[in-house]
Design an enzyme around this catalytic site. Structure first.
Site, PDB file in Angstrom:
ATOM      1  N   GLU A 183      -0.822   3.314   2.161  1.00 60.01           N
ATOM      2  CA  GLU A 183       0.408   4.094   2.059  1.00 60.01           C
ATOM      3  C   GLU A 183       0.118   5.601   2.002  1.00 60.01           C
ATOM      4  OE1 GLU A 183       4.224   2.095   0.259  1.00 60.01           O
ATOM      5  OE2 GLU A 183       3.388   3.406  -1.258  1.00 60.01           O
ATOM      6  N   HIS A 240     -17.486 -17.120   2.738  1.00 52.82           N
ATOM      7  CA  HIS A 240     -17.204 -18.354   3.468  1.00 52.82           C
ATOM      8  C   HIS A 240     -15.880 -18.254   4.200  1.00 52.82           C
ATOM      9  CE1 HIS A 240     -20.569 -20.569   1.604  1.00 52.82           C
ATOM     10  NE2 HIS A 240     -20.402 -19.629   0.695  1.00 52.82           N
ATOM     11  N   LYS A 277      13.682   1.389   3.861  1.00 55.73           N
ATOM     12  CA  LYS A 277      14.561   1.224   2.689  1.00 55.73           C
ATOM     13  C   LYS A 277      16.006   1.544   3.079  1.00 55.73           C
ATOM     14  CE  LYS A 277      11.390   2.370  -1.128  1.00 55.73           C
ATOM     15  NZ  LYS A 277      11.072   3.336  -2.172  1.00 55.73           N
TER      16      LYS A 277
HETATM   17  O1  PA5 Z   1       3.449   4.486  -4.097  1.00 51.60           O
HETATM   18  C1  PA5 Z   1       4.653   4.587  -3.984  1.00 51.60           C
HETATM   19  O2  PA5 Z   1       5.255   5.664  -4.139  1.00 51.60           O
HETATM   20  C2  PA5 Z   1       5.493   3.357  -3.680  1.00 51.60           C
HETATM   21  O3  PA5 Z   1       4.696   2.248  -3.440  1.00 51.60           O
HETATM   22  C3  PA5 Z   1       6.426   3.052  -4.845  1.00 51.60           C
HETATM   23  O4  PA5 Z   1       5.672   2.812  -5.993  1.00 51.60           O
HETATM   24  C4  PA5 Z   1       7.329   1.839  -4.543  1.00 51.60           C
HETATM   25  O5  PA5 Z   1       8.042   2.042  -3.361  1.00 51.60           O
HETATM   26  C5  PA5 Z   1       8.306   1.616  -5.683  1.00 51.60           C
HETATM   27  O6  PA5 Z   1       9.020   2.787  -5.909  1.00 51.60           O
HETATM   28  P1  PA5 Z   1       9.752   3.048  -7.271  1.00 51.60           P
HETATM   29  O7  PA5 Z   1       8.752   3.223  -8.335  1.00 51.60           O
HETATM   30  O8  PA5 Z   1      10.572   4.274  -7.029  1.00 51.60           O
HETATM   31  O9  PA5 Z   1      10.601   1.862  -7.539  1.00 51.60           O
END
Ligand code: PA5
Length: 444
Positions: free
Chosen positions: A289, A318, A432
């Site tokens: 990410e 394995h 989203k």
């Molecule tokens: O790393 C990030 O920013 C994302 O993976 C968020 O943690 C994830 O989308 C969840 O978001 P939030 O904490 O706003 O619910």
């Protein structure tokens, strides 16, 4: 100062002889990556740097953890992505592998901990089958305060909880962890009188495990969060200079970057420890990410990123190792070894019919696993596959704190080397918005 984890790149020198020259060539970029991270840190943009030093926050977290220990048998963490994976990482790494199955006495009175990070009705139903809602606390975690999966799970569970224990007790059983200035959860928590923890505005989800996000459930289950933070602080102190030979996070980033430029589009992290299984998942999210981004410069668009893969030794020898050795040479491997384990098993005499197993007799399971680790690094190196290792003297809160900080910093450096923002996730946000539209949310 506790025992240090170490990054050892000697396999890289053997597998790819000119790698030190490559590091020299990349030195100006490495220096500017460190300067840039430092500049952003000084501007207050990289809050994860401060987390190991927030002692007052740790004290408040411990106080709430005691309240949960006193009144509840279980804690359910409701979150997703960066608001859940760090919790899974800490529990898997630092608690008994069957923590939730142990008796209360064996758990020393620490509640069971469950992480709900999916929106699968069958899974939720299964969880409800084993929970006594009268004795369950909930920590709902969302930085934005409005993530659809988290809030849907929260609304369902709050409703069930209120029916079971009444609104007053329900409000005492829910702890909210969110941003201090925005989002539905903040409003709800304030109106309902929940205990509240704030996630600093400059700490993004996947960099938040060392804030209340990861620390509350860790403290509830008996993990020494001060040791965890002190390990992270140690690494923060050791990774400051713009020289890869003196800054392990920079060396890690340099090796990954050089590998990427040589077409290693896949980054495999392979701990030889079941306890680090969820570390692998946490790493995958952090790397994917943060670095999987489109870079636009002079009207050109470049799609960047390295696909992270988790493999566990010896299990995946394995399963995946055949591909790692004979498949495309498009990967860089980080092997993680554990030098000392808490437990030891001696392998007994095989007895009659077991003549071929005689060589194992009297040896230990740990020696077998270490031999497999050594064999994997040796065969990868012989085949010229880029690999390096990280050694943990043992798994404990202090070394896990170091490992977490090392990886967060390495990711920040990689973002600079790639020239991308390692702290946003624009493509995820797009998905989203479509979900909101499909679910009929006004304005989408
Ligand atoms: O790393 C990030 O920013 C994302 O993976 C968020 O943690 C994830 O989308 C969840 O978001 P939030 O904490 O706003 O619910």
């Amino acid at each position: 100062m506790g025992e240090r984890i170490r990054l050892d790149y000697s396999n890289m020198l053997k597998a790819v002889p000119a790698v030190e020259e490559e590091i020299e060539k990349a030195r100006p970029e490495l220096i500017s990556a460190v300067e840039s991270v430092e500049a952003k840190r000084n501007e207050g943009l990289l809050g994860f740097f401060n987390l190991p030093f927030l002692k007052e926050d740790a004290a408040a977290i411990k106080e709430t953890a005691e309240h949960i220990k006193d009144g509840y048998e279980s804690l359910v963490v409701i979150g997703i992505g960066g608001s859940a994976l760090g919790n899974r990482l800490l529990h898997a790494a630092l608690n008994h592998p069957w923590h939730n199955k142990l008796s209360n006495v064996q758990r020393k009175g620490c509640p069971r901990v469950y992480v709900l990070d999916s929106i699968d009705s069958d899974h939720l139903n299964g969880l409800l089958d084993i929970l006594d809602l009268n004795k369950t606390a909930f920590n709902v975690i969302t930085k934005s305060g409005s993530t659809v999966e988290t809030m849907a799970n929260y609304l369902i569970l709050k409703d069930l909880l209120e029916r079971e224990v009444g609104p007053h007790r329900a409000a005492k059983s829910i702890i909210a962890t969110t941003d201090a200035s925005r989002g539905s959860l903040l409003q709800i928590a304030r109106r309902s009188g929940y205990r509240l923890f704030y996630i600093p505005g400059n700490v993004g989800g996947r960099y938040s495990v060392l804030s209340a996000v990861g620390l509350l459930s860790a403290a509830v289950s008996g993990i020494d969060i001060e040791e965890l933070l002190s390990g992270a602080a140690q690494t923060a102190g050791e990774c400051t200079v713009a020289d890869p030979y003196q800054n392990p996070a920079l060396m890690g980033a340099a090796l990954q970057y050089i590998a990427y430029k040589k077409g290693k589009n896949i980054s495999v992290v392979m701990p030889y420890s079941d306890a680090l299984d969820y570390f692998g998942d946490w790493y995958c999210q952090l790397w994917a990410e943060s670095l999987g981004k489109i870079k636009e410069s002079s009207g050109r668009k470049e799609q960047l990123g390295q696909t992270p893969i988790k493999a566990i030794g010896a299990r995946d020898q394995h399963s995946l190792l055949q591909l790692f050795l004979d498949g495309p040479d498009d990967k860089i491997f980080t092997l993680i070894e554990i030098e000392r384990r808490e437990n030891s098993f001696v392998i007994p005499e095989p007895g009659e019919g077991g003549i071929d197993l005689q060589y194992l007799s009297g040896s230990t399971l740990e020696k077998l696993l270490q031999s497999e680790f050594n064999a994997t690094e040796s065969v990868l190196t012989k085949r010229g596959r880029m690999n390096y290792k990280i050694s943990l003297p043992q798994i404990c809160a202090h070394t896990i704190g170091q490992l977490i900080f090392l990886y967060m910093l390495m990711t920040a450096y990689m973002g600079e080397l790639f020239g991308v923002n390692a702290f946003d996730q624009p493509a995820v946000e797009e998905g989203k918005k479509i979900t909101y539209r499909l679910m009929g949310r006004p304005g989408y």
